[in-house]
Design a protein around this motif. Structure first.
Motif: not given
Length: 572
Positions: A13-22, A318-331
């Motif tokens: 989730t470090r970026g759109g390009w990184r996600y595509l490469w993953w 991919a950036r939009r997907v990554v932005r969602l994946l970066r969200l964290e649940p309540e601690s």
């Protein structure tokens, strides 16, 4: 291709390009096979002009039929092999795209489940819908570069090498042509990326508004606000359409140049070859081969432009997907043990105390105030509520969720057989299901369905009426059998007779267990052991329903179905 139950892995989730490469690295064998098959397929396409040149120069021009037949046979064999390679390339790349598609779906769904109740506070429903409907497909489509993209680069180099053996000037034009095309189309693709990002953002907002309108259309119509919201939606749609036109304008230029520039570039190569042939620098066979090479190059050169277009759109998605994946649940930093048995729940913000083992009702002129108390007592959001003297947020969330259930009257109903909808993934025996249906007065719902509890229910229960959906939600909550049940307006959509039945049966079904309901219906309040009357989110009075009715004017005004304004005035 990824199995439905296979772990999709941890996305980058470090970026759109990184996600595509993953996504590429998650299927290395298939990606390498796609690149190899596409490269060999395209190289063999370029081999046909070479074979044709040999057939012309060594067989046709000298008048040697046997040699011509030999070269023709070689061309047939190469073409047959290439047809098989084309089939295998297409199958492999389809699997690459489908794996990326389903893998992205799985990580997105997994993230949504992981966020749980925090999802609505972290992002909008429109954003999630837009990702699921459009962005996932765009991300998968961009992985086409793995096969034809690599193959185009390989065949471009091979053709340039073949042309170098024919004519150095022609090879130089081919090698210099691609950088020129990149310089022309590069700024446009970057501009497309920016326009696409803005368009996707606006699309997500509008999608969320569509969902809100669809869910509240009946209420808006009753309040006379349908026209006002329709006008606002119409204006937002016009703005989205204008942004779509801007995206389309840039995309049309990119696609037009993707067809026009390669054609113009290769026309120059053909013209130079014809001039060299007229001057005697090239043979007839070499001229034919150059024509073939030009025909072969049209696809790869055009694909380079299309590839840039797809990659830019894929990165935006991919950036939009990554932005969602970066969200964290309540601690969840809870480390203290939950109470060993039934214990009192206390909300300091409102002063509400819930005695264990009893039915408590929360009544407020503004239902949102009572719902806020339930959210704090159920730990759906920041809270300083205590459970048996222990702060709720100091107890591990899994322990809280395992014993305290919040049943919202707008909770989602998934599609499936009614039995599966109410079981919520935990199979229940017929006796438990029957008791829950009886307690929620939902037997008539089952009788009205063609296959009873095995009848299919559509998503959100759209095949049911509002009252039926509410009772099905209550069945699901009762079937879970929680130690503490916090129900928000569980009977608000029911007629008086059914509401009275549910209130009586709910008390019987939850006898000895902690139950909290929010309601202003006297039919429900009269069945509660304790009624807590809230004013401005604070406890104003508490006690049995009949005593409050006789001694608290504000409460009497509220439950007598007077207006909210009259109720607040009576309190003052």
């Amino acid at each position: 291709m990824i199995d439905a139950y296979e772990d999709p892995g941890t996305p980058d989730t470090r970026g759109g390009w990184r996600y595509l490469w993953w996504l590429v690295l998650r299927q290395p064998g298939r990606s390498a096979a796609g690149a190899l098959l596409a490269s060999v397929w395209m190289v063999l396409l370029a081999a046909q002009p070479y074979l044709m040149a040999r057939a012309v120069d060594e067989g046709l021009v000298p008048g040697r039929p046997a040699v011509l037949a030999g070269w023709s046979a070689v061309m047939f064999v190469v073409g047959s092999v290439n047809a098989w390679l084309s089939i295998m390339r297409h199958r492999t790349m389809t699997r690459v795209r489908m794996d990326a598609y389903f893998r992205t779906v799985k990580v997105v769904v997994g993230q949504v489940v992981r966020l749980g109740a925090a999802l609505p506070r972290r992002t909008g429903a429109g954003e999630v819908v837009t990702i699921g409907v459009g962005d996932v497909h765009t991300v998968a489509q961009s992985l086409t570069v793995v096969g034809p993209g690599v193959g185009s680069a390989v065949v471009y180099a091979v053709v340039a090498g073949l042309l170098l053996t024919v004519s150095v000037p022609l090879a130089a034009v081919v090698l210099l042509g691609l950088p020129v095309i990149a310089l022309v189309t590069g700024p446009l693709t970057l501009r497309l990326q920016g326009a696409e990002s803005a368009y996707r953002e606006r699309q997500g907002v509008l999608t969320a508004r569509i969902g809100d309108l669809a869910g509240g259309l009946r209420v808006l119509n009753g309040l006379g606000g349908k026209g006002l919201f329709a006008d606002a939606f119409r204006q937002d749609s016009r703005r989205l359409r204008a942004q779509g036109y801007r995206v389309g304008a840039v995309a049309s230029w990119v696609q037009a140049l993707g067809v026009g520039l390669p054609t113009l570039f290769l026309a120059v190569v053909t013209w130079l070859a014809a001039r060299l042939t007229a001057q005697g620098s090239l043979t007839i066979g070499e001229l034919v081969s150059v024509y073939g090479y030009v025909a072969v190059l049209i696809g790869p050169v055009a694909f380079f432009v299309q590839m840039a277009y797809d990659l830019n759109r894929g990165v935006v998605a991919a950036r939009r997907v990554v932005r969602l994946l970066r969200l964290e649940p309540e601690s969840d930093e809870g480390t203290l043990a939950a109470p060993g048995g039934p214990a009192e729940l206390y909300d300091p913000a409102s002063g509400v105390r819930v005695v264990p083992g009893r039915l408590t009702a929360l009544a407020a002129a503004r239902p949102a105030e009572a719902a806020a108390v339930v959210d704090r007592l159920g730990r759906f959001g920041p809270t300083d509520a205590t459970w048996g003297g222990v702060r709720l947020d100091a107890v591990p969330l899994s322990d809280v969720r395992g014993r305290i259930l919040v049943a919202d009257n707008e909770a989602h109903l998934f599609a499936g057989a009614l039995r599966e909808v109410v079981a919520a993934g935990h199979p229940a025996d017929e006796a438990a299901l029957g008791r829950a249906l009886y307690a929620a007065a939902a037997e008539d719902v089952v009788r009205g369905l063609p296959d009873g509890v095995d009848a299919p229910v559509t998503g959100q229960g759209r095949s049911l009426s509002g009252g039926q959906r509410q009772r099905v939600r209550l069945v699901r909550a009762l079937l879970a059998g929680p130690e503490v049940l916090l129900a928000v307006e569980p009977t608000s959509a029911l007629d008086a007779h059914t509401e009275a039945t549910v209130a009586r049966r709910l008390r019987e079904a939850r006898q000895g267990r902690t139950t909290v309901v929010t309601s202003t219906s006297p039919l429900v309040l009269d069945r509660a052991d304790t009624v807590v009357f809230l004013v401005d989110g604070k406890v104003a009075a508490s006690g049995p329903h009949r005593r409050l009715l006789a001694t608290v004017p504000g409460y009497r005004a509220l439950v007598a179905r007077d207006t909210e304004r009259d109720a607040e005035g009576a309190v003052r």
